[in-house]
Design a protein around this motif. Structure first.
Motif, PDB file in Angstrom:
ATOM      1  N   GLY A  16      -7.056  -6.394   2.131  1.00 46.27           N
ATOM      2  CA  GLY A  16      -8.051  -6.946   1.851  1.00 46.27           C
ATOM      3  C   GLY A  16      -7.850  -8.597   2.023  1.00 46.27           C
ATOM      4  O   GLY A  16      -8.945  -9.048   1.969  1.00 46.27           O
ATOM      5  N   LYS A  42       1.253  -8.585  -8.095  1.00 46.45           N
ATOM      6  CA  LYS A  42       1.321  -7.159  -7.904  1.00 46.45           C
ATOM      7  C   LYS A  42       2.052  -6.211  -6.867  1.00 46.45           C
ATOM      8  O   LYS A  42       2.391  -5.200  -7.018  1.00 46.45           O
ATOM      9  CB  LYS A  42       0.503  -6.343  -8.213  1.00 46.45           C
ATOM     10  N   VAL A  44       5.322  -5.647  -3.416  1.00 45.50           N
ATOM     11  CA  VAL A  44       6.269  -5.838  -2.993  1.00 45.50           C
ATOM     12  C   VAL A  44       6.519  -5.033  -1.953  1.00 45.50           C
ATOM     13  O   VAL A  44       5.424  -4.107  -1.437  1.00 45.50           O
ATOM     14  CB  VAL A  44       6.668  -4.414  -3.912  1.00 45.50           C
ATOM     15  N   SER A  45       6.976  -5.824  -0.976  1.00 49.65           N
ATOM     16  CA  SER A  45       7.268  -5.624   0.021  1.00 49.65           C
ATOM     17  C   SER A  45       9.001  -5.773   0.668  1.00 49.65           C
ATOM     18  O   SER A  45       9.634  -6.392  -0.349  1.00 49.65           O
ATOM     19  CB  SER A  45       6.447  -6.068   1.704  1.00 49.65           C
ATOM     20  N   TRP A  50       5.128  -8.089  10.567  1.00 52.57           N
ATOM     21  CA  TRP A  50       4.981  -8.009  11.282  1.00 52.57           C
ATOM     22  C   TRP A  50       4.052  -8.348  12.567  1.00 52.57           C
ATOM     23  O   TRP A  50       2.993  -8.566  12.059  1.00 52.57           O
ATOM     24  CB  TRP A  50       6.021  -7.021  12.757  1.00 52.57           C
ATOM     25  N   LEU A 174      -8.627   4.893  -6.446  1.00 53.32           N
ATOM     26  CA  LEU A 174     -10.541   4.600  -5.569  1.00 53.32           C
ATOM     27  C   LEU A 174     -10.865   5.778  -4.632  1.00 53.32           C
ATOM     28  O   LEU A 174     -11.998   6.615  -4.915  1.00 53.32           O
ATOM     29  CB  LEU A 174     -10.914   3.751  -5.944  1.00 53.32           C
ATOM     30  N   TYR A 236      17.217  -8.493   4.524  1.00 55.48           N
ATOM     31  CA  TYR A 236      16.575  -9.549   5.371  1.00 55.48           C
ATOM     32  C   TYR A 236      16.741 -10.967   4.446  1.00 55.48           C
ATOM     33  O   TYR A 236      16.796 -11.407   3.215  1.00 55.48           O
ATOM     34  CB  TYR A 236      14.890  -9.292   5.405  1.00 55.48           C
ATOM     35  N   VAL A 289       6.180   2.596  -4.843  1.00 58.32           N
ATOM     36  CA  VAL A 289       6.098   3.983  -4.027  1.00 58.32           C
ATOM     37  C   VAL A 289       5.504   3.247  -2.746  1.00 58.32           C
ATOM     38  O   VAL A 289       4.604   1.872  -2.349  1.00 58.32           O
ATOM     39  CB  VAL A 289       4.968   4.179  -4.167  1.00 58.32           C
ATOM     40  N   ALA A 313      -3.815   2.185   1.564  1.00 62.67           N
ATOM     41  CA  ALA A 313      -5.164   2.962   0.960  1.00 62.67           C
ATOM     42  C   ALA A 313      -5.002   3.853   1.696  1.00 62.67           C
ATOM     43  O   ALA A 313      -5.611   5.056   1.623  1.00 62.67           O
ATOM     44  CB  ALA A 313      -6.154   2.133   0.271  1.00 62.67           C
ATOM     45  N   GLY A 326       3.888  -1.578   7.646  1.00 61.92           N
ATOM     46  CA  GLY A 326       2.628  -1.485   6.267  1.00 61.92           C
ATOM     47  C   GLY A 326       2.097  -3.456   5.979  1.00 61.92           C
ATOM     48  O   GLY A 326       0.286  -2.803   6.629  1.00 61.92           O
TER      49      GLY A 326
END
Ligand SMILES: Cc1cc2nc3c(=O)[nH]c(=O)nc-3n(C[C@H](O)[C@H](O)[C@H](O)COP(=O)(O)OP(=O)(O)OC[C@H]3O[C@@H](n4cnc5c(N)ncnc54)[C@H](O)[C@@H]3O)c2cc1C
Length: 440
Positions: A16, A42, A44-45, A50, A174, A236, A289, A313, A326
């Motif tokens: 976004g 909210k 998480v990684s 990269w 959504l 990391y 997730v 998404a 991701g």
């Protein structure tokens, strides 16, 4: 006249915010809505961002203090059994060149920093008072009229736009609401990630991991780290902390009756990991997730009249063994979706025919090309042998090879034969080797 934006972006994560930055630079009028108190609240990684798209959004970001933690100059892949660890280790000065090809980030810090950069770009745009970053608001519905998306609803408020970019992350409610993803993505297409951030004094961290300046290490793990559950681990280095975690197959966790935190605790107690995190204090614990990178998890389509789906998404993610990608996929897809909005605005055409150019751009980019090329590797990683037989065998060989005990030393080929005999059959290994060679 009712206010109408060129674009509404749902979600202030990486996809976004990347879309927002691209739109701000193109002087578009947009509204980004994030449900968290602030962007990153909210999210998480692991996390390594990269690729070099960050420099496209924020040129020379490395000159600044904020945003990233360390650049990646040292990479390690570790195979583990209960007692040992055998690593493939690569360190190179070529990683020091800017733009960096990998930087470690802490999402609560990074996303908020990037949101600040987007606000700066809005302020410098031709319409500084007509684009907004709105946080602490949940988008509940994507509004459709005559089969095309025309806006969103948050509480009692409805906002309209020529186009909506849905960048809501992996839990894509959504996207399902407008039936681009027909049903819940089943457990075999998503995994659960658990992670701790462990604080360690900056100088000690640099000494322990042989880091110089802002350079950093990434270490992926397979084998005993996941206690026999499908998945792998990561460590990391950040500026003055360590991100340590696991990504574990959802179905396999359930089938083996294990909980993610039990597996994480046992990973932390592995002698090799325990040495790496000694005296570091847990300051953050998170779980989220994450897509497995199986292309079958993708929505049936990633655009329709008046709407595009970006980032996770759309289940855009690759985990083919050497890294989880991701965030860079989210960044690139957010940029490409926003560029499509800019072209659509010029043509005054937000139909699915026009927005289909987003898919074409993704198809020509490394995102969909790599996802397609490495599907076999994604599937190979889920085979039981990859997180049990192979690491056990490699560690068994390592133990023999590196032991000097005053007895006659067998040739390495004999050591390998002995290890194979103890852990696998030649034929199974040949089949796996052939699959591996084809997959990579
Ligand atoms: C444990 C773990 C380790 C990982 N490691 C790595 C790594 O090392 N490298 C890497 O590249 N990737 C990694 N990933 C994957 C990476 O985190 C995701 O692919 C990436 O965050 C996807 O970005 P996104 O912007 O699409 O979604 P997200 O980052 O999830 O952002 C979505 C945003 O939308 C908001 N939102 C959702 N619904 C609504 C709504 N209805 N209204 C308003 N706002 C909404 C959310 O609050 C969130 O801010 C990891 C993931 C996990 C779980």
């Amino acid at each position: 006249m009712e206010e109408k934006f060129d674009c509404i972006i749902v979600g202030g994560g990486i996809a976004g915010l990347s879309a927002a930055m691209t739109l701000a630079k193109a002087n578009a009028r947009f509204l980004l809505i994030e449900r968290g108190e602030f962007c990153g609240a909210k999210n998480v990684s692991g996390g390594v961002l990269w690729g070099s798209d960050l420099a496209r959004l924020v040129p020379e970001y490395w000159e600044e203090d904020g945003g990233f933690e360390r650049f990646v100059s040292h990479r390690r892949l570790t195979f583990m059994d209960e007692q040992s660890a055998f690593s493939v280790d690569f360190k190179s000065d070529h990683f020091k060149e800017t733009p960096y090809t990998g930087v470690t980030v802490l999402r609560a810090v990074f996303d908020e920093w990037l949101a600040g950069k987007v606000q700066e770009a809005i302020d410098a745009s031709a319409h500084p008072d007509e684009s907004f970053l709105a946080t602490d608001i949940l988008v509940e519905e994507v509004v459709q009229e005559d089969g095309r998306v025309t806006g969103i609803r948050a509480g009692d408020e409805v906002f309209h736009a020529d186009c909506v970019i849905i960048a809501e992350g992996v839990n894509n409610l959504l996207t399902r609401q407008i039936e681009l993803e027909k049903e819940y993505v089943p457990g075999d297409h998503v995994a659960v990630g658990v992670k701790e951030v462990l604080k360690l004094d900056e100088a000690r961290l640099a000494d322990r991991f042989q880091l110089n300046g802002r350079s950093g290490l990434t270490n992926e793990f397979v084998g005993a780290c996941s206690e026999g559950v499908e998945g792998g681990g990561f460590l990391y280095t950040n500026k003055d902390s360590i991100s340590l975690g696991l990504v574990l197959g959802m179905n396999d966790l359930r089938d083996k009756g294990k909980t993610p935190y039990d597996v994480l605790n046992s990973f932390k107690e592995h002698p090799v990991v325990a040495d790496m995190i000694r005296d570091a204090e847990t300051v953050e614990y998170s779980a989220h997730v994450v897509s497995t990178g199986d292309i079958k998890g993708m929505p049936s389509e990633i655009y329709a009249d008046g709407v595009m789906i970006a980032g996770e998404a759309a289940h855009l993610l690759l985990n083919a063994g050497k890294a989880i990608q991701g965030m860079d996929y989210a960044m690139r897809s957010g940029i490409l979706a926003a560029e499509t909005v800019v072209e659509a605005k010029k043509a005054n055409d937000f139909s699915s025919r026009m927005l289909g150019n987003y898919r074409k751009a993704l198809e020509s980019s490394y995102v969909l090309q790599d996802m397609k090329s490495f599907q076999q590797a994604v599937h190979l990683l889920h085979r039981q042998e990859m997180f049990s037989t192979v690491p056990n065998l490699i560690c068994d060989f390592g133990r023999q090879f590196f032991t000097i005990d005053g007895k006659p030393t067998p040739k390495a080929s004999a050591m390998m034969r002995a290890a194979i005999k103890r852990h696998a059959s030649y034929w199974d290994l040949v089949k796996l080797g052939l699959k591996g060679a084809k997959a990579l």
